[in-house]
Design a protein around this motif. Sequence first.
Motif, PDB file in Angstrom:
ATOM      1  N   GLY A 120       6.714 -11.963  13.881  1.00  0.00           N
ATOM      2  CA  GLY A 120       5.766 -12.006  12.922  1.00  0.00           C
ATOM      3  C   GLY A 120       4.310 -11.419  13.450  1.00  0.00           C
ATOM      4  N   ILE A 121       3.700 -11.433  14.231  1.00  0.00           N
ATOM      5  CA  ILE A 121       2.587  -9.949  14.658  1.00  0.00           C
ATOM      6  C   ILE A 121       2.923  -9.359  14.423  1.00  0.00           C
ATOM      7  N   THR A 122       4.043  -7.951  15.821  1.00  0.00           N
ATOM      8  CA  THR A 122       3.785  -6.520  15.098  1.00  0.00           C
ATOM      9  C   THR A 122       5.015  -6.573  14.214  1.00  0.00           C
ATOM     10  N   HIS A 123       4.910  -4.922  13.225  1.00  0.00           N
ATOM     11  CA  HIS A 123       6.176  -4.739  13.219  1.00  0.00           C
ATOM     12  C   HIS A 123       5.763  -2.964  12.385  1.00  0.00           C
ATOM     13  N   THR A 124       7.494  -3.092  12.712  1.00  0.00           N
ATOM     14  CA  THR A 124       7.409  -1.570  11.751  1.00  0.00           C
ATOM     15  C   THR A 124       7.823  -1.416  10.641  1.00  0.00           C
ATOM     16  N   ILE A 125       6.697  -0.719   9.715  1.00  0.00           N
ATOM     17  CA  ILE A 125       6.934  -0.858   7.971  1.00  0.00           C
ATOM     18  C   ILE A 125       7.539   0.928   7.848  1.00  0.00           C
ATOM     19  N   VAL A 126       8.682   1.083   6.971  1.00  0.00           N
ATOM     20  CA  VAL A 126       9.265   2.258   7.334  1.00  0.00           C
ATOM     21  C   VAL A 126       9.167   2.434   5.589  1.00  0.00           C
ATOM     22  N   GLY A 127       8.563   3.954   5.184  1.00  0.00           N
ATOM     23  CA  GLY A 127       8.883   4.354   3.813  1.00  0.00           C
ATOM     24  C   GLY A 127       9.432   5.582   3.958  1.00  0.00           C
ATOM     25  N   GLN A 128       9.236   6.199   2.771  1.00  0.00           N
ATOM     26  CA  GLN A 128      10.101   7.855   2.641  1.00  0.00           C
ATOM     27  C   GLN A 128       9.094   8.031   1.128  1.00  0.00           C
ATOM     28  N   VAL A 129       9.037   9.581   1.383  1.00  0.00           N
ATOM     29  CA  VAL A 129       8.758  10.357   0.106  1.00  0.00           C
ATOM     30  C   VAL A 129       9.641  10.922  -0.348  1.00  0.00           C
ATOM     31  N   PRO A 130       9.612  10.545  -1.780  1.00  0.00           N
ATOM     32  CA  PRO A 130      11.270  11.087  -2.609  1.00  0.00           C
ATOM     33  C   PRO A 130      11.747  12.941  -2.221  1.00  0.00           C
ATOM     34  N   ARG A 140       1.250  -1.519   0.036  1.00  0.00           N
ATOM     35  CA  ARG A 140      -0.054  -0.211  -0.051  1.00  0.00           C
ATOM     36  C   ARG A 140       0.744   1.299   0.167  1.00  0.00           C
ATOM     37  N   LEU A 141       1.587   1.422   0.743  1.00  0.00           N
ATOM     38  CA  LEU A 141       2.769   2.270   0.698  1.00  0.00           C
ATOM     39  C   LEU A 141       3.386   2.764  -0.689  1.00  0.00           C
ATOM     40  N   THR A 142       4.191   2.383  -1.322  1.00  0.00           N
ATOM     41  CA  THR A 142       4.417   1.461  -2.318  1.00  0.00           C
ATOM     42  C   THR A 142       3.799   1.918  -3.073  1.00  0.00           C
ATOM     43  N   ALA A 143       2.441   1.438  -3.800  1.00  0.00           N
ATOM     44  CA  ALA A 143       1.164   2.463  -4.476  1.00  0.00           C
ATOM     45  C   ALA A 143       0.910   4.218  -4.388  1.00  0.00           C
ATOM     46  N   HIS A 144       1.182   4.226  -2.990  1.00  0.00           N
ATOM     47  CA  HIS A 144       0.839   6.032  -2.476  1.00  0.00           C
ATOM     48  C   HIS A 144       2.503   6.068  -3.083  1.00  0.00           C
ATOM     49  N   GLY A 145       3.503   5.935  -3.775  1.00  0.00           N
ATOM     50  CA  GLY A 145       4.525   6.304  -3.939  1.00  0.00           C
ATOM     51  C   GLY A 145       5.707   7.050  -3.036  1.00  0.00           C
ATOM     52  N   PHE A 146       5.434   6.150  -1.658  1.00  0.00           N
ATOM     53  CA  PHE A 146       6.365   6.080  -0.512  1.00  0.00           C
ATOM     54  C   PHE A 146       7.537   5.217  -1.505  1.00  0.00           C
ATOM     55  N   GLU A 147       8.737   5.449  -1.360  1.00  0.00           N
ATOM     56  CA  GLU A 147      10.116   5.097  -1.829  1.00  0.00           C
ATOM     57  C   GLU A 147      10.969   4.307  -0.506  1.00  0.00           C
ATOM     58  N   ARG A 148      11.665   3.198  -1.049  1.00  0.00           N
ATOM     59  CA  ARG A 148      12.311   2.894   0.396  1.00  0.00           C
ATOM     60  C   ARG A 148      11.103   1.402   1.558  1.00  0.00           C
ATOM     61  N   VAL A 149      10.531   1.578   0.810  1.00  0.00           N
ATOM     62  CA  VAL A 149       9.750   0.417   1.683  1.00  0.00           C
ATOM     63  C   VAL A 149      10.568  -0.447   2.035  1.00  0.00           C
ATOM     64  N   ARG A 150      10.318  -0.151   3.424  1.00  0.00           N
ATOM     65  CA  ARG A 150      10.942  -2.276   4.528  1.00  0.00           C
ATOM     66  C   ARG A 150       9.594  -2.231   5.264  1.00  0.00           C
ATOM     67  N   VAL A 151       9.678  -3.317   5.857  1.00  0.00           N
ATOM     68  CA  VAL A 151       9.072  -4.214   6.665  1.00  0.00           C
ATOM     69  C   VAL A 151       9.984  -4.547   7.276  1.00  0.00           C
ATOM     70  N   LEU A 152       9.843  -4.223   9.237  1.00  0.00           N
ATOM     71  CA  LEU A 152      11.142  -4.535  10.204  1.00  0.00           C
ATOM     72  C   LEU A 152      10.554  -5.359  11.427  1.00  0.00           C
ATOM     73  N   PRO A 153      10.966  -6.695  11.503  1.00  0.00           N
ATOM     74  CA  PRO A 153      10.336  -7.085  12.624  1.00  0.00           C
ATOM     75  C   PRO A 153      10.609  -6.291  13.788  1.00  0.00           C
ATOM     76  N   LEU A 154       9.988  -7.516  15.225  1.00  0.00           N
ATOM     77  CA  LEU A 154      10.028  -6.643  16.048  1.00  0.00           C
ATOM     78  C   LEU A 154      10.510  -7.603  16.746  1.00  0.00           C
ATOM     79  N   PRO A 155      11.002  -8.738  18.290  1.00  0.00           N
ATOM     80  CA  PRO A 155      11.338  -9.281  18.650  1.00  0.00           C
ATOM     81  C   PRO A 155      10.497  -9.900  20.045  1.00  0.00           C
ATOM     82  N   GLY A 156      10.560 -10.811  20.266  1.00  0.00           N
ATOM     83  CA  GLY A 156       9.937 -11.230  21.559  1.00  0.00           C
ATOM     84  C   GLY A 156       8.031 -12.485  20.937  1.00  0.00           C
ATOM     85  N   TRP A 157       7.572 -12.209  22.134  1.00  0.00           N
ATOM     86  CA  TRP A 157       6.420 -13.272  21.518  1.00  0.00           C
ATOM     87  C   TRP A 157       5.590 -12.430  20.723  1.00  0.00           C
ATOM     88  N   GLN A 158       6.236 -10.810  20.044  1.00  0.00           N
ATOM     89  CA  GLN A 158       5.065 -10.053  19.041  1.00  0.00           C
ATOM     90  C   GLN A 158       5.679  -9.568  17.665  1.00  0.00           C
TER      91      GLN A 158
END
Length: 239
Positions: free
Chosen positions: A223-233, A203-221
């Motif tokens: 595969g459940i909680t993530h940070t998803i980052v992107g940047q405007v050109p 979705r982020l990529t479709a809205h024009g965000f670049e350098r989109v990455r999905v970053l995991p978080l540790p512990g019981w979360q």
Amino acid sequence: MPTLRDASLALAFDHAARSYDALVRANPGYHAHLRRSARRLGRPGGRAPRVLDLGCGTGASTAALLSALPDAEITAVDASAGMLERAAAKRWPDNVTFVHTPAERLAEADVRGPFDAVFAAYLFRNTADPDEVLSAVRDVLAPGGRLAVHDYTLSGKRHHRAVWSAVCTGLLPLTTALGDGALYRHLWRSVIDFDTADLFAARLTAHGFERVRVLPLPGWQTGITHTIVGQVPGEGALA
């Protein structure tokens, strides 16, 4: 199972605000994970950045942003008056401002860009139209501005979905006793029914965000909680 939306969801959060902080304190890693996601926005270069904390709740995400970017000018907004009242009652430095508004109506509340960064924790799956909110975020970000989304976004694996459901099922008797069962059933279903982490990144990529990455978080979360980052050109103030 129906989920809450818009005004009914805001009212449910209003009621839950009184016990919300106590419940999240019992969640291992909750605050540490928010701080990690906030750090993933990057560090400011030069002037103090303007940062929008979208869906600040009782202020946990705001505190995480302050720990990562202590000199930032932070505008924290939320649609729930009850959650925002709890947040604003805490002690904050002068560079933090709270505004009561839904994410879809930032301009009506005079929340205007350009912002160097937007942090959105546990927000998009609770909006009626996540694409509308993403467009609004894209509009208020400066060239090179960054978005970090911190949320329960499942990996798509059956095991992670089962863990999420088990945790939520375990919480339901307590939250029901507090009078907030409908809200927490909504929060459970909102994760199951929303995008996986990879789909939300798309979705982020479709809205024009670049350098989109999905970053995991540790512990019981994991595969459940993530940070998803992107940047405007463009060239931004965060590195």
